[in-house]
Design a protein around this motif. Structure first.
Motif, PDB file in Angstrom:
ATOM      1  N   LEU A  72       0.849  -1.181   0.000  1.00  0.00           N
ATOM      2  CA  LEU A  72       0.000   0.000   0.000  1.00  0.00           C
ATOM      3  C   LEU A  72       0.889   1.238   0.000  1.00  0.00           C
ATOM      4  CD1 LEU A  72      -1.318   0.934   3.461  1.00  0.00           C
ATOM      5  CD2 LEU A  72      -0.168  -1.222   3.179  1.00  0.00           C
ATOM      6  N   LYS A  74       1.178   5.771   0.206  1.00  0.00           N
ATOM      7  CA  LYS A  74       0.613   7.005   0.758  1.00  0.00           C
ATOM      8  C   LYS A  74      -0.574   7.465  -0.081  1.00  0.00           C
ATOM      9  CE  LYS A  74       4.097   9.898   2.131  1.00  0.00           C
ATOM     10  NZ  LYS A  74       4.913  11.085   2.018  1.00  0.00           N
ATOM     11  N   ASP A  76      -3.393   6.001  -0.411  1.00  0.00           N
ATOM     12  CA  ASP A  76      -4.228   4.902  -0.883  1.00  0.00           C
ATOM     13  C   ASP A  76      -5.615   4.847  -0.248  1.00  0.00           C
ATOM     14  OD1 ASP A  76      -2.727   3.788  -2.836  1.00  0.00           O
ATOM     15  OD2 ASP A  76      -1.827   2.221  -1.595  1.00  0.00           O
ATOM     16  N   HIS A  77      -5.736   5.343   0.981  1.00  0.00           N
ATOM     17  CA  HIS A  77      -7.021   5.235   1.678  1.00  0.00           C
ATOM     18  C   HIS A  77      -8.149   5.893   0.898  1.00  0.00           C
ATOM     19  CE1 HIS A  77      -5.874   9.319   2.769  1.00  0.00           C
ATOM     20  NE2 HIS A  77      -7.159   9.518   2.843  1.00  0.00           N
ATOM     21  N   SER A  78      -7.784   6.882   0.036  1.00  0.00           N
ATOM     22  CA  SER A  78      -8.833   7.618  -0.654  1.00  0.00           C
ATOM     23  C   SER A  78      -9.183   7.008  -2.012  1.00  0.00           C
ATOM     24  CB  SER A  78      -8.409   9.074  -0.844  1.00  0.00           C
ATOM     25  OG  SER A  78      -7.166   9.103  -1.500  1.00  0.00           O
ATOM     26  N   THR A  83      -8.922   0.524  -1.838  1.00  0.00           N
ATOM     27  CA  THR A  83      -9.641   0.150  -0.636  1.00  0.00           C
ATOM     28  C   THR A  83     -10.335  -1.185  -0.818  1.00  0.00           C
ATOM     29  OG1 THR A  83      -9.992   2.492  -0.388  1.00  0.00           O
ATOM     30  CG2 THR A  83     -11.118   1.085   1.154  1.00  0.00           C
ATOM     31  N   THR A 125      -1.197   6.114   9.387  1.00  0.00           N
ATOM     32  CA  THR A 125      -2.020   7.222   8.909  1.00  0.00           C
ATOM     33  C   THR A 125      -3.052   6.753   7.883  1.00  0.00           C
ATOM     34  OG1 THR A 125      -0.136   8.671   9.287  1.00  0.00           O
ATOM     35  CG2 THR A 125      -1.920   9.560   7.951  1.00  0.00           C
ATOM     36  N   GLU A 126      -2.614   5.905   6.940  1.00  0.00           N
ATOM     37  CA  GLU A 126      -3.565   5.380   5.958  1.00  0.00           C
ATOM     38  C   GLU A 126      -4.707   4.649   6.668  1.00  0.00           C
ATOM     39  OE1 GLU A 126      -3.732   5.968   2.686  1.00  0.00           O
ATOM     40  OE2 GLU A 126      -2.011   7.264   3.078  1.00  0.00           O
ATOM     41  N   SER A 130      -8.606   5.710   6.790  1.00  0.00           N
ATOM     42  CA  SER A 130      -9.579   4.756   6.274  1.00  0.00           C
ATOM     43  C   SER A 130     -10.663   4.485   7.325  1.00  0.00           C
ATOM     44  CB  SER A 130      -8.858   3.465   5.880  1.00  0.00           C
ATOM     45  OG  SER A 130      -9.775   2.429   5.699  1.00  0.00           O
TER      46      SER A 130
END
Ligand SMILES: Nc1nc2c(ncn2[C@@H]2O[C@H](COP(=O)(O)OP(=O)(O)O)[C@@H](O)[C@H]2O)c(=O)[nH]1
Ligand SMILES: [Mg+2]
Length: 359
Positions: A72, A74, A76-78, A83, A125-126, A130
Motif C-alpha cells: 500500500l 501514501k 491509498d485510503h482515498s 480500498t 495514517t492510511e 480509512s
C-alpha cells in the motif's frame, strides 16, 4: 487463524511469505498484483519430543494461514479501488504484520531513504484515515436512521461511534481505545483496520546484525503508546537458511552469530499477539499440536479436534507436557499422581496433553 503481511511496496513481504510458507512462486506469479494465501507451520519442538516417546505414524503441527497482501502507498485510503482490493485481502485477517524495509538494495525504497518510523506512520495514517471514513459514514447513517426508526440499539451505538471518531481524530488507533465487550461488539462488523493487533517487523540486512537490538528498541520507544509490537527479521538470511538442512542451517547461523531463526520467533510472536496457545495430543497414531485461544475450556479444545467431541464430551484426561516427558508414559504419570480427570469448564493451559473421553 489468519495473519496478513502488509507494508509499503518492496519491503520484502513476498520474499518473507515464500520463506515462511515454503512456497516458491515463479516469475509469472510474482508479478501478479493480488493477495496470496499460504499455510505456515507454528514451530513447536514439543511435538517432536512427544514423537520420540510415542513413535507415531504421523506428526502434525499447528498452522496459521498467512496472506501476502499487495503493497500500500501514501494516499491509498482515498482510492476506492485500493480500498476494495486491500479490504478484501485483509478483512478476514485476525492480525497484521507490517513489514518495514531496512535494506538498501536492490531497488530504491519508494519513499527514498531508509526510515522505519516514517514507514510505520505512513501505514498508521492510511489506516487511521480509512477508519475515520468508515466511522463518519456510519455516524451519518445512524443519525439519519434514529429519527426514522427510533431504534434504541442505534441510540446506544451513536456515542460509541463518536468516541471512536474522537480517538481517531487525535491520531490514535482503535487498538488503544478502551471499549467494553458490548461496545466492541457494536463495531466489530465494520472491518476497522486500526482495531487489528499489529506487529511491526523490521526487515534488516545482514550487515546490521550487531545493531539489530538497538534498532528495535529505538523504534519501540518511538511508537510507545500506539499498541504496536516491534520485532526484527533478516529476510535475506532467512531465505537462504530455508534452503539448507538443519545441520547446515545451524552452522550458517553460528557463522553470522545468530542464536535462533527470527522467522520462528516472529511466528510465535504473532501467535502470542493473537492470544493463542497450543495444547497437544499424543499417541501411537499421531502426535499433534492444536491451536486454541488462551482461556479456552476443555470442551472447546475437544471441539477443535472434532465437532462430535464437543457435543459428546464426557471428561478430559490431562497431563502436562513436562510431566509426560519426565515420566515417559500416561501410566507412569498416573502412578506419580500427575494425571488428572477434568470436566468441561477446565481452562486448558499451554502444553497440556489431552485425551478426550466422549460418548
Ligand atoms: N537485500 C535484500 N533484498 C531483499 C530482501 N527481501 C527482499 N529483497 C528484494 O527486494 C525486492 C522486493 O522484495 P519483495 O519480497 O517482492 O517485496 P514486496 O513488494 O514487499 O512483496 C526484491 O528484489 C527482493 O529480492 C532482503 O531481506 N534483503
Ligand atoms: Mg509482494
Amino acid at each position: 487463524m489468519q495473519i496478513g503481511l502488509i507494508g509499503l511496496p518492496y519491503s520484502g513481504k513476498t520474499t518473507l511469505f515464500q520463506t515462511m510458507t515454503g512456497v516458491t512462486l515463479d516469475p509469472d506469479q510474482l508479478h501478479k498484483r493480488e493477495a496470496r494465501h499460504g499455510m505456515v507451520k507454528v514451530p513447536d519442538d514439543r511435538v517432536e519430543r512427544l514423537a520420540e516417546i510415542f513413535k507415531p505414524h504421523r506428526i502434525t503441527h499447528a498452522t496459521i494461514d498467512f496472506v501476502d497482501v499487495i503493497g500500500l502507498e501514501k494516499g491509498d485510503h482515498s482510492s476506492t479501488q485500493f480500498t476494495t482490493s486491500f479490504m478484501n485481502a485483509v478483512k478476514n485477517t485476525d492480525a497484521l504484520i507490517h513489514v518495514v524495509r531496512m535494506f538498501q538494495d536492490p531497488v530504491l525504497h519508494p519513499e527514498g531513504p531508509i526510515e522505519p518510523h516514517r514507514d510505520v506512520m505512513i501505514v498508521e495514517t492510511e489506516f487511521l484515515l480509512s477508519d475515520m471514513g468508515v466511522i463518519e459514514r456510519r455516524i451519518d447513517k445512524v443519525k439519519k436512521d434514529i429519527p426514522k426508526t427510533g431504534s434504541q440499539e442505534l441510540k446506544r451505538e451513536l456515542p460509541v461511534l463518536e468516541r471512536c471518531l474522537n480517538h481517531l481524530e487525535s491520531e490514535q488507533s482503535l487498538r488503544t481505545l478502551a471499549l467494553t465487550r458490548e461496545e466492541a461488539k457494536m463495531i466489530r462488523g465494520y472491518q476497522l483496520l486500526t482495531l487489528k493487533p499489529m506487529l511491526v517487523v523490521l526487515n534488516l540486512p545482514e550487515t546490521e546484525i550487531a545493531s539489530a537490538e538497538k534498532t528495535v528498541e529505538d523504534l519501540r520507544s518511538r511508537v510507545a503508546g500506539r499498541g504496536i509490537n516491534v520485532d526484527a527479521v533478516f529476510g535475506k538470511i532467512e531465505m537462504e537458511m530455508a534452503q539448507l538442512d538443519e545441520e547446515e542451517a545451524e552452522a550458517f547461523m553460528s557463522d553470522y552469530g545468530i542464536k535462533e531463526s527470527a522467522l520462528k520467533r516472529i511466528i510465535r510472536a504473532a501467535y502470542d499477539l493473537l492470544g493463542l496457545q497450543s495444547f497437544l495430543t499424543a499417541g501411537e497414531e499421531e502426535c499433534r499440536a492444536w491451536t486454541i485461544r488462551k482461556g479456552a475450556t476443555a470442551v472447546e479444545a475437544a471441539g477443535e479436534i472434532h465437532t462430535d467431541f464437543y457435543q459428546k464430551f464426557i471428561r478430559a484426561e490431562v497431563v502436562t507436557f513436562d510431566d509426560l516427558v519426565k515420566y515417559g508414559s500416561y501410566a507412569a504419570c498416573k502412578e506419580h499422581g500427575v494425571w488428572r480427570l477434568e470436566g468441561k469448564e477446565y481452562v486448558v493451559q499451554d502444553g497440556d496433553v489431552l485425551i478426550i473421553r466422549h460418548g
